[in-house]
Design a protein around this motif. Structure first.
Motif, PDB file in Angstrom:
ATOM      1  N   ALA A  88       0.825  -1.210   0.000  1.00 33.32           N
ATOM      2  CA  ALA A  88       0.000   0.000   0.000  1.00 33.32           C
ATOM      3  C   ALA A  88       0.858   1.258   0.000  1.00 33.32           C
ATOM      4  N   GLN A  89       2.110   1.116   0.437  1.00 31.74           N
ATOM      5  CA  GLN A  89       3.010   2.273   0.504  1.00 31.74           C
ATOM      6  C   GLN A  89       4.172   2.193  -0.494  1.00 31.74           C
ATOM      7  N   THR A  90       4.432   1.018  -1.032  1.00 30.91           N
ATOM      8  CA  THR A  90       5.525   0.878  -1.995  1.00 30.91           C
ATOM      9  C   THR A  90       5.059   1.034  -3.443  1.00 30.91           C
ATOM     10  N   THR A  91       3.779   1.229  -3.638  1.00 33.42           N
ATOM     11  CA  THR A  91       3.220   1.377  -4.984  1.00 33.42           C
ATOM     12  C   THR A  91       3.025   2.848  -5.330  1.00 33.42           C
ATOM     13  N   PHE A  92       3.538   3.229  -6.493  1.00 31.30           N
ATOM     14  CA  PHE A  92       3.403   4.620  -6.963  1.00 31.30           C
ATOM     15  C   PHE A  92       2.945   4.607  -8.418  1.00 31.30           C
ATOM     16  N   LYS A  93       1.808   5.227  -8.669  1.00 31.34           N
ATOM     17  CA  LYS A  93       1.215   5.303 -10.005  1.00 31.34           C
ATOM     18  C   LYS A  93       1.114   3.927 -10.663  1.00 31.34           C
ATOM     19  N   GLY A  94       0.642   2.952  -9.877  1.00 33.25           N
ATOM     20  CA  GLY A  94       0.360   1.628 -10.399  1.00 33.25           C
ATOM     21  C   GLY A  94       1.524   0.659 -10.406  1.00 33.25           C
ATOM     22  N   LYS A  95       2.730   1.114 -10.060  1.00 31.92           N
ATOM     23  CA  LYS A  95       3.891   0.226 -10.044  1.00 31.92           C
ATOM     24  C   LYS A  95       4.332  -0.039  -8.618  1.00 31.92           C
ATOM     25  N   ASP A  96       4.485  -1.322  -8.285  1.00 33.71           N
ATOM     26  CA  ASP A  96       4.946  -1.702  -6.941  1.00 33.71           C
ATOM     27  C   ASP A  96       6.472  -1.829  -6.958  1.00 33.71           C
ATOM     28  N   TYR A  97       7.141  -0.970  -6.171  1.00 35.10           N
ATOM     29  CA  TYR A  97       8.602  -0.963  -6.110  1.00 35.10           C
ATOM     30  C   TYR A  97       9.151  -1.877  -5.017  1.00 35.10           C
ATOM     31  N   LYS A  98       8.269  -2.576  -4.315  1.00 30.73           N
ATOM     32  CA  LYS A  98       8.617  -3.597  -3.310  1.00 30.73           C
ATOM     33  C   LYS A  98       9.182  -3.033  -2.012  1.00 30.73           C
ATOM     34  N   GLU A  99      10.090  -2.070  -2.106  1.00 29.21           N
ATOM     35  CA  GLU A  99      10.632  -1.427  -0.901  1.00 29.21           C
ATOM     36  C   GLU A  99      10.694   0.080  -1.144  1.00 29.21           C
ATOM     37  N   ALA A 100      10.367   0.867  -0.103  1.00 28.90           N
ATOM     38  CA  ALA A 100      10.365   2.312  -0.273  1.00 28.90           C
ATOM     39  C   ALA A 100      10.626   3.019   1.054  1.00 28.90           C
ATOM     40  N   TYR A 101      11.094   4.253   0.927  1.00 29.63           N
ATOM     41  CA  TYR A 101      11.082   5.202   2.042  1.00 29.63           C
ATOM     42  C   TYR A 101       9.798   5.989   1.853  1.00 29.63           C
ATOM     43  N   PHE A 102       8.869   5.878   2.826  1.00 28.38           N
ATOM     44  CA  PHE A 102       7.538   6.463   2.686  1.00 28.38           C
ATOM     45  C   PHE A 102       7.254   7.291   3.932  1.00 28.38           C
ATOM     46  N   ASN A 103       7.589   8.569   3.856  1.00 27.58           N
ATOM     47  CA  ASN A 103       7.478   9.457   5.019  1.00 27.58           C
ATOM     48  C   ASN A 103       6.116  10.133   5.023  1.00 27.58           C
ATOM     49  N   THR A 104       5.277   9.701   5.979  1.00 30.22           N
ATOM     50  CA  THR A 104       3.934  10.273   6.120  1.00 30.22           C
ATOM     51  C   THR A 104       3.780  10.963   7.473  1.00 30.22           C
ATOM     52  N   GLY A 105       4.885  11.460   8.007  1.00 22.40           N
ATOM     53  CA  GLY A 105       4.841  12.120   9.311  1.00 22.40           C
ATOM     54  C   GLY A 105       3.830  13.258   9.352  1.00 22.40           C
ATOM     55  N   SER A 106       3.433  13.639  10.539  1.00 21.40           N
ATOM     56  CA  SER A 106       2.408  14.667  10.693  1.00 21.40           C
ATOM     57  C   SER A 106       3.022  16.064  10.770  1.00 21.40           C
ATOM     58  N   GLY A 107       2.252  17.052  10.331  1.00 14.98           N
ATOM     59  CA  GLY A 107       2.662  18.450  10.458  1.00 14.98           C
ATOM     60  C   GLY A 107       3.756  18.861   9.487  1.00 14.98           C
ATOM     61  N   ASP A 108       4.079  20.168   9.521  1.00  9.47           N
ATOM     62  CA  ASP A 108       5.212  20.659   8.747  1.00  9.47           C
ATOM     63  C   ASP A 108       6.478  20.053   9.349  1.00  9.47           C
ATOM     64  N   ARG A 109       7.374  19.549   8.516  1.00  8.12           N
ATOM     65  CA  ARG A 109       8.491  18.792   9.073  1.00  8.12           C
ATOM     66  C   ARG A 109       9.661  18.698   8.098  1.00  8.12           C
ATOM     67  N   SER A 110      10.770  18.195   8.628  1.00  9.37           N
ATOM     68  CA  SER A 110      11.918  17.821   7.810  1.00  9.37           C
ATOM     69  C   SER A 110      11.859  16.320   7.571  1.00  9.37           C
TER      70      SER A 110
END
Length: 224
Positions: free
Chosen positions: A116-138
């Motif tokens: 659910a997090q490694t897929t981008f525009k229909g392609k599954d990349y199997k492993e990803a860095y997926f930063n969904t942290g809250s608020g304005d952040r680095s």
């Protein structure tokens, strides 16, 4: 400039110091040579003290009117990656033919294999860095090329909001290697190329607003 200097120096500097167990080889020939601490090295007009992998200063070996340096010391001085393939007994300088995925040994709290997090525009990349942290952040993570690669090809996408002040730094020397003012969400997946020859660790960071996600496919981002 550095690569041209490297070619000139390496022609007389082919003594490898790679911890290869060469003393066990059958084709070694014994020679009589001398350490010559009087020989100095300049890189782009600046005197440079060559060091071994442990940080100790080294002197070249003089043999038959030719000076030989450990290839690791020369590559570090010039910022050229060096690696050794023990299977083929081959020293590899600069960019490699085959890429090495950054997924190997990648560690971060936002590292995911969830489809659910490694897929981008229909392609599954199997492993990803997926930063969904809250608020304005680095958004930030570390990579460790360990001086074994010449170039990083990093793929990254800004989702539901732009990434600003995206920066790739040499974390050991606090030197900015690449900076992109804005990675726009509308651009989709972009590839950022940066020279990392002679660099041990990278600090990669950017700023995102609340609600935005940073997506980095780890399997298609790679070193060469």
């Amino acid at each position: 400039m550095k690569k041209k200097a490297f070619i000139a120096i390496i022609s007389v500097s082919m003594l490898a110091s790679m911890g290869t167990g060469a003393l066990a080889a059958t084709k070694l020939q014994e020679i009589k040579a001398y350490l010559n601490p009087e020989i100095k090295v300049q890189v782009d007009g600046t005197y440079t003290e060559l060091r071994d992998v442990n940080g100790n200063a080294i002197a070249p070996i003089s043999y038959k009117d030719t000076n030989y340096f450990p290839i690791r010391a020369i590559s570090d001085a010039l910022g050229v990656a060096v690696d050794y393939n023990s299977a083929t007994k081959t020293i590899i300088l600069g960019e490699k033919v085959d890429g090495v995925s950054i997924a190997k040994e990648f560690k971060d709290m936002y590292h995911t294999k969830d489809p659910a997090q490694t897929t981008f525009k229909g392609k599954d990349y199997k492993e990803a860095y997926f930063n969904t942290g809250s608020g304005d952040r680095s958004s930030n993570f570390m990579l460790h090329p360990n001086k074994e690669h010449q170039t990083l090809y990093l793929q990254i996408a800004a989702v539901d909001g732009d990434i600003t002040d995206f920066t790739i730094e040499d974390s050991n020397n606090n030197i900015i290697l690449k900076k992109v003012d804005v990675i726009k969400s509308a651009e989709g997946l972009v590839t950022i190329q940066v020279d990392i020859g002679g660099i041990k660790s990278l600090y990669i960071h950017g700023k995102v607003k609340s609600g935005a996600t940073v997506f980095v496919p780890l399997t298609t981002s790679y070193y060469k």
